[in-house]
Enzyme design. Structure first.
Site, PDB file in Angstrom:
ATOM      1  N   CYS A 170       0.840  -1.193   0.000  1.00  0.00           N
ATOM      2  CA  CYS A 170       0.000   0.000   0.000  1.00  0.00           C
ATOM      3  C   CYS A 170       0.874   1.241   0.000  1.00  0.00           C
ATOM      4  CB  CYS A 170      -0.903   0.036   1.236  1.00  0.00           C
ATOM      5  SG  CYS A 170      -2.317  -1.036   1.114  1.00  0.00           S
ATOM      6  N   MET A 198      -8.092  -0.148   0.556  1.00  0.00           N
ATOM      7  CA  MET A 198      -7.428  -0.851   1.652  1.00  0.00           C
ATOM      8  C   MET A 198      -7.510  -0.059   2.949  1.00  0.00           C
ATOM      9  SD  MET A 198      -6.736  -3.686   0.397  1.00  0.00           S
ATOM     10  CE  MET A 198      -6.013  -4.286   1.907  1.00  0.00           C
ATOM     11  N   ASP A 246     -12.233  -6.326  21.491  1.00  0.00           N
ATOM     12  CA  ASP A 246     -11.357  -6.153  22.646  1.00  0.00           C
ATOM     13  C   ASP A 246     -12.091  -5.522  23.822  1.00  0.00           C
ATOM     14  OD1 ASP A 246      -8.775  -6.117  24.030  1.00  0.00           O
ATOM     15  OD2 ASP A 246      -8.870  -3.946  23.732  1.00  0.00           O
TER      16      ASP A 246
END
Length: 162
Positions: A81, A117, A132
């Site tokens: 990228c 992306m 999380d």
């Protein structure tokens, strides 16, 4: 007859390569990606009752910050990228049905290459952050699917971008 598509990150010898975008025009580009987070019914009910707050703090706030940071660092995570100037990021998180959060990540730039992306990374890292923040309640939380909803700019437009 349609043109055969080829992998752009593989050279003629089959080796990985970063795409040379120097010959491309600088245009406005944007991409919208989404990722889902599905909770067990009892966990979803508890999160709804708490206003999406956990012992660690505001779940949505933490996810938005993490997703934003991820967008800006995508080039550090995905080897081929390009580092891009990010003109805008919008992350929206809301309930989709009784047990599922939908995370949308819209990214904009004006550059020679797109931000698909970056949008996918932002949505996915936001989802990982939700996991999380909530894993103390259950490890049966499911992330995904993550997908590109649409992109604008470059050679072709795909899907929808709101």
């Amino acid at each position: 007859m349609s043109k055969q598509r080829v992998l752009t990150h593989i050279d003629a010898a089959g080796r990985p390569v970063m795409v040379d975008v120097s010959g491309k025009a600088v245009t406005a580009r944007q991409a919208l990606a989404e990722c889902r987070v599905r909770f067990p019914a009892d966990v979803a009910a508890q999160l709804r009752k708490s206003g999406l707050r956990s012992a660690k703090g505001g779940i949505v706030d933490a996810a938005v910050i993490a997703g934003t940071m991820a967008v800006k660092r995508t080039h550090d995570l995905i080897p081929f990228c390009h580092p891009l100037p990010i003109d805008g990021i919008r992350i929206a998180i809301d309930w989709h049905g009784e047990r599922e959060l939908r995370i949308d990540c819209m990214v904009k730039t004006t550059h020679r290459t797109g931000v698909e992306m970056e949008a996918l990374t932002g949505a996915t890292v936001a989802a990982l952050t939700v996991y999380d923040m909530c894993k103390a309640l259950s490890h049966a939380i499911v992330i995904g699917p993550a997908k590109l909803v649409g992109k604008r700019g470059g050679k072709r437009d795909v899907g929808r971008v709101v």
